[in-house]
Every structure is written in C-alpha cells, then in structure tokens.
Scaffold this motif. Structure first.
Motif, PDB file in Angstrom:
ATOM      1  N   LEU A   8       7.198 -13.088   8.339  1.00  0.00           N
ATOM      2  CA  LEU A   8       6.038 -12.538   7.640  1.00  0.00           C
ATOM      3  C   LEU A   8       5.315 -13.581   6.794  1.00  0.00           C
ATOM      4  O   LEU A   8       4.203 -13.345   6.331  1.00  0.00           O
ATOM      5  CB  LEU A   8       6.476 -11.374   6.752  1.00  0.00           C
ATOM      6  CG  LEU A   8       7.161 -10.220   7.473  1.00  0.00           C
ATOM      7  CD1 LEU A   8       7.619  -9.174   6.467  1.00  0.00           C
ATOM      8  CD2 LEU A   8       6.254  -9.626   8.528  1.00  0.00           C
ATOM      9  N   GLU A   9       5.949 -14.743   6.605  1.00  0.00           N
ATOM     10  CA  GLU A   9       5.338 -15.785   5.794  1.00  0.00           C
ATOM     11  C   GLU A   9       4.029 -16.228   6.446  1.00  0.00           C
ATOM     12  O   GLU A   9       3.947 -16.416   7.646  1.00  0.00           O
ATOM     13  CB  GLU A   9       6.285 -16.972   5.627  1.00  0.00           C
ATOM     14  CG  GLU A   9       5.838 -17.941   4.571  1.00  0.00           C
ATOM     15  CD  GLU A   9       6.938 -18.894   4.135  1.00  0.00           C
ATOM     16  OE1 GLU A   9       6.826 -19.412   3.024  1.00  0.00           O
ATOM     17  OE2 GLU A   9       7.891 -19.118   4.909  1.00  0.00           O
ATOM     18  N   GLY A  10       3.001 -16.348   5.630  1.00  0.00           N
ATOM     19  CA  GLY A  10       1.686 -16.724   6.135  1.00  0.00           C
ATOM     20  C   GLY A  10       0.797 -15.531   6.435  1.00  0.00           C
ATOM     21  O   GLY A  10      -0.405 -15.684   6.622  1.00  0.00           O
ATOM     22  N   MET A  11       1.385 -14.337   6.482  1.00  0.00           N
ATOM     23  CA  MET A  11       0.593 -13.126   6.684  1.00  0.00           C
ATOM     24  C   MET A  11      -0.019 -12.701   5.353  1.00  0.00           C
ATOM     25  O   MET A  11       0.496 -13.017   4.288  1.00  0.00           O
ATOM     26  CB  MET A  11       1.457 -11.982   7.218  1.00  0.00           C
ATOM     27  CG  MET A  11       1.919 -12.171   8.618  1.00  0.00           C
ATOM     28  SD  MET A  11       2.806 -10.670   9.121  1.00  0.00           S
ATOM     29  CE  MET A  11       2.995 -10.997  10.848  1.00  0.00           C
ATOM     30  N   TYR A  12      -1.106 -11.948   5.437  1.00  0.00           N
ATOM     31  CA  TYR A  12      -1.749 -11.441   4.227  1.00  0.00           C
ATOM     32  C   TYR A  12      -1.122 -10.121   3.806  1.00  0.00           C
ATOM     33  O   TYR A  12      -0.918  -9.235   4.635  1.00  0.00           O
ATOM     34  CB  TYR A  12      -3.254 -11.291   4.443  1.00  0.00           C
ATOM     35  CG  TYR A  12      -3.951 -12.609   4.286  1.00  0.00           C
ATOM     36  CD1 TYR A  12      -4.494 -12.989   3.063  1.00  0.00           C
ATOM     37  CD2 TYR A  12      -4.013 -13.507   5.350  1.00  0.00           C
ATOM     38  CE1 TYR A  12      -5.106 -14.224   2.898  1.00  0.00           C
ATOM     39  CE2 TYR A  12      -4.625 -14.740   5.196  1.00  0.00           C
ATOM     40  CZ  TYR A  12      -5.167 -15.082   3.970  1.00  0.00           C
ATOM     41  OH  TYR A  12      -5.752 -16.315   3.811  1.00  0.00           O
ATOM     42  N   PHE A  13      -0.777 -10.050   2.530  1.00  0.00           N
ATOM     43  CA  PHE A  13      -0.186  -8.866   1.922  1.00  0.00           C
ATOM     44  C   PHE A  13      -1.111  -8.373   0.826  1.00  0.00           C
ATOM     45  O   PHE A  13      -1.758  -9.166   0.141  1.00  0.00           O
ATOM     46  CB  PHE A  13       1.156  -9.210   1.269  1.00  0.00           C
ATOM     47  CG  PHE A  13       2.327  -9.132   2.188  1.00  0.00           C
ATOM     48  CD1 PHE A  13       3.305  -8.173   2.001  1.00  0.00           C
ATOM     49  CD2 PHE A  13       2.476 -10.032   3.228  1.00  0.00           C
ATOM     50  CE1 PHE A  13       4.400  -8.102   2.833  1.00  0.00           C
ATOM     51  CE2 PHE A  13       3.568  -9.977   4.071  1.00  0.00           C
ATOM     52  CZ  PHE A  13       4.531  -9.000   3.876  1.00  0.00           C
ATOM     53  N   SER A  14      -1.122  -7.075   0.612  1.00  0.00           N
ATOM     54  CA  SER A  14      -1.782  -6.486  -0.546  1.00  0.00           C
ATOM     55  C   SER A  14      -0.693  -5.968  -1.474  1.00  0.00           C
ATOM     56  O   SER A  14       0.271  -5.352  -1.016  1.00  0.00           O
ATOM     57  CB  SER A  14      -2.682  -5.325  -0.143  1.00  0.00           C
ATOM     58  OG  SER A  14      -3.788  -5.809   0.576  1.00  0.00           O
ATOM     59  N   LEU A  15      -0.852  -6.240  -2.754  1.00  0.00           N
ATOM     60  CA  LEU A  15       0.076  -5.740  -3.758  1.00  0.00           C
ATOM     61  C   LEU A  15      -0.711  -5.019  -4.833  1.00  0.00           C
ATOM     62  O   LEU A  15      -1.753  -5.512  -5.284  1.00  0.00           O
ATOM     63  CB  LEU A  15       0.857  -6.879  -4.418  1.00  0.00           C
ATOM     64  CG  LEU A  15       1.918  -7.598  -3.611  1.00  0.00           C
ATOM     65  CD1 LEU A  15       2.527  -8.716  -4.447  1.00  0.00           C
ATOM     66  CD2 LEU A  15       2.996  -6.642  -3.142  1.00  0.00           C
ATOM     67  N   ARG A  16      -0.194  -3.886  -5.253  1.00  0.00           N
ATOM     68  CA  ARG A  16      -0.762  -3.160  -6.381  1.00  0.00           C
ATOM     69  C   ARG A  16       0.300  -3.157  -7.460  1.00  0.00           C
ATOM     70  O   ARG A  16       1.460  -2.822  -7.204  1.00  0.00           O
ATOM     71  CB  ARG A  16      -1.107  -1.731  -5.984  1.00  0.00           C
ATOM     72  CG  ARG A  16      -1.772  -0.949  -7.096  1.00  0.00           C
ATOM     73  CD  ARG A  16      -2.237   0.417  -6.575  1.00  0.00           C
ATOM     74  NE  ARG A  16      -3.124   1.047  -7.504  1.00  0.00           N
ATOM     75  CZ  ARG A  16      -2.730   1.856  -8.501  1.00  0.00           C
ATOM     76  NH1 ARG A  16      -1.451   2.112  -8.660  1.00  0.00           N
ATOM     77  NH2 ARG A  16      -3.611   2.398  -9.308  1.00  0.00           N
ATOM     78  N   GLY A  17      -0.077  -3.567  -8.653  1.00  0.00           N
ATOM     79  CA  GLY A  17       0.906  -3.620  -9.720  1.00  0.00           C
ATOM     80  C   GLY A  17       0.277  -3.917 -11.059  1.00  0.00           C
ATOM     81  O   GLY A  17      -0.940  -3.786 -11.236  1.00  0.00           O
ATOM     82  N   TYR A  18       1.120  -4.346 -11.981  1.00  0.00           N
ATOM     83  CA  TYR A  18       0.734  -4.556 -13.370  1.00  0.00           C
ATOM     84  C   TYR A  18       0.627  -6.042 -13.688  1.00  0.00           C
ATOM     85  O   TYR A  18       1.507  -6.822 -13.312  1.00  0.00           O
ATOM     86  CB  TYR A  18       1.780  -3.929 -14.296  1.00  0.00           C
ATOM     87  CG  TYR A  18       1.913  -2.437 -14.120  1.00  0.00           C
ATOM     88  CD1 TYR A  18       1.236  -1.567 -14.959  1.00  0.00           C
ATOM     89  CD2 TYR A  18       2.717  -1.915 -13.109  1.00  0.00           C
ATOM     90  CE1 TYR A  18       1.351  -0.201 -14.800  1.00  0.00           C
ATOM     91  CE2 TYR A  18       2.844  -0.543 -12.951  1.00  0.00           C
ATOM     92  CZ  TYR A  18       2.158   0.314 -13.798  1.00  0.00           C
ATOM     93  OH  TYR A  18       2.276   1.664 -13.634  1.00  0.00           O
TER      94      TYR A  18
END
Length: 151
Positions: free
Chosen positions: A59-69
């Motif tokens: 998964l390295e190099g793939m785009y991730f979305s994170l929702r957090g603080y």
C-alpha cells in the motif's frame, strides 16, 4: 535538535484489505501492523518498531485519506503536522492510544494553521517508517487538506 517522535508499539490483528478498499480505511489499516524489537546502533537503544508485512508494504505510495484531530507539537514546522485518530486527551502522546493512532502529515506546500483538536481530513501518499526515529511510523507525503470545519 532531535524531535520527540519515537514510536514504540503497534497493535492489531486480522485480515488486511487491499487496493482501493485499504485507501478508504485509513486508521484501520494502520492498526493491523505488528511490532518487533530493533536495536538502533547510533542511539544505543532497543525500540519496539513496526514490522511492516508485505500486505501493508504493497500500500506504500498509494493515496490515503485520514480524518482526525490536529495535535500540536513542541517541534514547529511550516510543512508538516501531527494528526490523531482520537482527541489530544486520548492520543498516543497524552492519553492511552497506541502509535497506530497518529500520523505525520507532510503538506505539498505550507501547512495550514489549526487549533488543538480541530477535526480535519487530509489526503496524501502513504510512506511507512520503521527506521527514522525523527518521524512517525505512518506518514502521508504530498498531502492536501480535504476538509476542515470553520474555526
């Protein structure tokens, strides 16, 4: 000056999603990484570090979305921030959460300004770190702010 990012343990078990599924899971994907003890010769210390298996490495190099603080740090940068899955009172540094619940966010340009515990969503390219004690285990490079509620 050495930053304070020494991430000690990662917890998690279970099946690991792949491809586009994993990109939408964000924090859940990080929670599935196990750890191992590693000796850092230059530091002269043993540290529990993430043991990235082939599933997460793919998964390295793939785009991730994170929702957090947003979590403020003592080390100030105009390029990166730390974000957490949980509010500051419960985060890895101040509360009882594990290091799989925090990520370093490296922005494409200057990092926006946020308030402590402001909820944000970012999108960036996943980079895994198991050897640089100056960075977190999970890093999103080339990140962009997707959403942030008004201050």
């Amino acid at each position: 000056m050495r930053t304070f990012f020494i991430v000690i343990v990662l917890f998690g078990i279970g099946a690991f999603p792949s491809g586009a599924q994993a990109q939408s899971l964000g924090w859940q994907a990080f929670a599935q990484v196990k750890s191992e003890t590693k000796f850092f010769k230059n530091e002269g210390v043993y540290v529990l570090t993430p043991k990235f298996d082939e599933k997460i490495k793919s998964l390295e190099g793939m785009y991730f979305s994170l929702r957090g603080y947003y979590i403020p740090t003592e080390v100030h940068s105009d390029k990166w921030i730390v974000m957490s899955k949980v509010p500051m009172s419960q985060c890895f540094f101040c509360g009882g959460a594990g290091p799989e619940s925090i990520a370093m966010i490296n922005f494409k340009g200057k990092a926006p300004k946020f308030k402590t515990d402001q909820i944000i969503t970012v999108r960036g390219k996943l980079r895994l770190n198991d050897s640089n004690l100056d960075e977190l285990n999970f890093i999103l490079d080339d990140s962009e702010l997707v959403t942030a509620p008004s201050k």
